[in-house]
Motif scaffolding. Structure first.
Motif, PDB file in Angstrom:
ATOM      1  N   GLY A  12      44.990  38.719  46.377  1.00 34.27           N
ATOM      2  CA  GLY A  12      44.186  38.678  45.164  1.00 34.27           C
ATOM      3  C   GLY A  12      43.419  37.388  44.984  1.00 34.27           C
ATOM      4  O   GLY A  12      42.821  37.169  43.931  1.00 34.27           O
ATOM      5  N   ILE A  13      43.410  36.549  45.989  1.00 32.58           N
ATOM      6  CA  ILE A  13      42.673  35.285  45.888  1.00 32.58           C
ATOM      7  C   ILE A  13      41.191  35.592  45.658  1.00 32.58           C
ATOM      8  O   ILE A  13      40.672  36.579  46.169  1.00 32.58           O
ATOM      9  N   HIS A  14      40.530  34.770  44.852  1.00 32.24           N
ATOM     10  CA  HIS A  14      39.095  34.983  44.639  1.00 32.24           C
ATOM     11  C   HIS A  14      38.308  33.970  45.457  1.00 32.24           C
ATOM     12  O   HIS A  14      38.858  32.990  45.974  1.00 32.24           O
ATOM     13  N   PHE A  15      37.026  34.243  45.627  1.00 30.78           N
ATOM     14  CA  PHE A  15      36.202  33.490  46.560  1.00 30.78           C
ATOM     15  C   PHE A  15      36.227  31.986  46.299  1.00 30.78           C
ATOM     16  O   PHE A  15      36.439  31.190  47.216  1.00 30.78           O
ATOM     17  N   ASN A  16      35.994  31.571  45.055  1.00 29.73           N
ATOM     18  CA  ASN A  16      35.947  30.134  44.752  1.00 29.73           C
ATOM     19  C   ASN A  16      37.268  29.450  45.068  1.00 29.73           C
ATOM     20  O   ASN A  16      37.297  28.312  45.531  1.00 29.73           O
ATOM     21  N   TYR A  61      37.885  42.299  36.460  1.00 28.71           N
ATOM     22  CA  TYR A  61      37.779  41.374  35.341  1.00 28.71           C
ATOM     23  C   TYR A  61      36.782  40.254  35.617  1.00 28.71           C
ATOM     24  O   TYR A  61      37.031  39.087  35.321  1.00 28.71           O
ATOM     25  N   GLY A  62      35.646  40.621  36.226  1.00 28.76           N
ATOM     26  CA  GLY A  62      34.558  39.678  36.426  1.00 28.76           C
ATOM     27  C   GLY A  62      34.676  38.773  37.636  1.00 28.76           C
ATOM     28  O   GLY A  62      33.872  37.854  37.790  1.00 28.76           O
ATOM     29  N   ARG A  63      35.648  39.008  38.486  1.00 29.69           N
ATOM     30  CA  ARG A  63      35.816  38.182  39.687  1.00 29.69           C
ATOM     31  C   ARG A  63      36.017  39.063  40.907  1.00 29.69           C
ATOM     32  O   ARG A  63      36.636  40.121  40.829  1.00 29.69           O
ATOM     33  N   THR A  64      35.551  38.575  42.046  1.00 29.04           N
ATOM     34  CA  THR A  64      35.766  39.261  43.308  1.00 29.04           C
ATOM     35  C   THR A  64      37.046  38.721  43.940  1.00 29.04           C
ATOM     36  O   THR A  64      37.200  37.503  44.075  1.00 29.04           O
ATOM     37  N   HIS A  65      37.937  39.622  44.285  1.00 29.01           N
ATOM     38  CA  HIS A  65      39.234  39.249  44.864  1.00 29.01           C
ATOM     39  C   HIS A  65      39.354  39.843  46.264  1.00 29.01           C
ATOM     40  O   HIS A  65      38.772  40.888  46.560  1.00 29.01           O
ATOM     41  N   TYR A  71      47.526  46.829  50.272  1.00 32.74           N
ATOM     42  CA  TYR A  71      47.594  47.025  48.824  1.00 32.74           C
ATOM     43  C   TYR A  71      46.623  48.113  48.399  1.00 32.74           C
ATOM     44  O   TYR A  71      45.448  48.084  48.760  1.00 32.74           O
ATOM     45  N   ASP A  72      47.117  49.069  47.579  1.00 30.83           N
ATOM     46  CA  ASP A  72      46.207  50.087  47.069  1.00 30.83           C
ATOM     47  C   ASP A  72      45.428  49.501  45.880  1.00 30.83           C
ATOM     48  O   ASP A  72      45.693  48.384  45.431  1.00 30.83           O
ATOM     49  N   GLU A  73      44.460  50.251  45.364  1.00 25.70           N
ATOM     50  CA  GLU A  73      43.583  49.728  44.320  1.00 25.70           C
ATOM     51  C   GLU A  73      44.345  49.360  43.046  1.00 25.70           C
ATOM     52  O   GLU A  73      44.036  48.361  42.397  1.00 25.70           O
ATOM     53  N   HIS A  74      45.344  50.133  42.698  1.00 29.16           N
ATOM     54  CA  HIS A  74      46.147  49.818  41.510  1.00 29.16           C
ATOM     55  C   HIS A  74      46.901  48.497  41.705  1.00 29.16           C
ATOM     56  O   HIS A  74      46.916  47.646  40.815  1.00 29.16           O
ATOM     57  N   GLU A  75      47.509  48.321  42.859  1.00 30.52           N
ATOM     58  CA  GLU A  75      48.216  47.075  43.142  1.00 30.52           C
ATOM     59  C   GLU A  75      47.250  45.897  43.155  1.00 30.52           C
ATOM     60  O   GLU A  75      47.588  44.810  42.675  1.00 30.52           O
ATOM     61  N   GLN A  76      46.057  46.108  43.663  1.00 35.99           N
ATOM     62  CA  GLN A  76      45.047  45.053  43.670  1.00 35.99           C
ATOM     63  C   GLN A  76      44.709  44.620  42.245  1.00 35.99           C
ATOM     64  O   GLN A  76      44.618  43.421  41.953  1.00 35.99           O
ATOM     65  N   ALA A  77      44.530  45.584  41.357  1.00 36.41           N
ATOM     66  CA  ALA A  77      44.216  45.266  39.959  1.00 36.41           C
ATOM     67  C   ALA A  77      45.358  44.482  39.315  1.00 36.41           C
ATOM     68  O   ALA A  77      45.123  43.522  38.569  1.00 36.41           O
ATOM     69  N   LEU A  78      46.590  44.883  39.621  1.00 36.12           N
ATOM     70  CA  LEU A  78      47.744  44.173  39.067  1.00 36.12           C
ATOM     71  C   LEU A  78      47.814  42.742  39.583  1.00 36.12           C
ATOM     72  O   LEU A  78      48.075  41.810  38.818  1.00 36.12           O
TER      73      LEU A  78
END
Length: 171
Positions: free
Chosen positions: A17-21, A53-57, A63-70
């Motif tokens: 779930g790390i985001h780009f920045n 939530y406004g960020r690219t992870h 990980y499925d999409e639900h797990e990614q959101a969590l």
């Protein structure tokens, strides 16, 4: 696979779930380098990209999409604290959570809305028609929660939001 690409892949796999920045801050590579290698890793099926939530992870593909959101939610300090509080004190009411965490009710509701939407938290009503909060799946939630830790910038953002909410509630 190049050494640079392997390092980026390994870092993302270790930090689901790390985001780009955040990835740029934590690596020794230039943003353009990271973009290039991330694109190649996604094309090769080694990484998955998703926006929440406004960020690219970025995630490992398991990980499925639900797990990614969590996982994206759990990178937010306040959402994480709410979940930890519920693990330790459920069932409980929203007022008790807000008081225990020292956050404004509006801040709590903002994060609760996302946690309810992702089916992490259930809101029910007791016999006196008061809201009761419970975790929907405590075991799975605890497992995912243990895989992420909010970064310093994420914590600062959450704390700034809390400060603004406290100031607005006091006005």
């Amino acid at each position: 696979m190049s050494d640079t690409r392997q390092q980026i892949r390994t870092h993302v796999h270790a930090n689901a779930g790390i985001h780009f920045n955040e990835l740029v801050r934590e690596s020794a590579f230039a943003p353009g380098q990271i973009q290039y290698h991330i694109r190649r890793l996604i094309d090769d099926g080694e990484l998955v990209r998703n926006e929440f939530y406004g960020r690219t992870h970025y995630y490992a593909p398991e990980y499925d999409e639900h797990e990614q959101a969590l996982l994206a939610l759990f990178r937010r300090e306040t959402a994480r604290e709410i979940v930890v509080h519920l693990i330790e004190h459920e069932p409980t009411g929203p007022g008790a959570v807000a008081d225990a965490l020292g956050i404004a009710r509006s801040t709590l509701e903002y994060h609760l809305d996302r946690l309810v939407e992702q089916e992490v938290v259930e809101k029910t009503y007791d016999e006196r028609n008061r809201v009761v909060l419970r975790l929907a799946n405590p075991e799975r939630t605890a497992e995912l929660l243990s895989t992420v830790e909010p970064t310093v910038p994420d914590r600062l953002l959450d704390r700034f939001t809390r400060l603004v909410d406290d100031l607005l509630e006091g006005a």
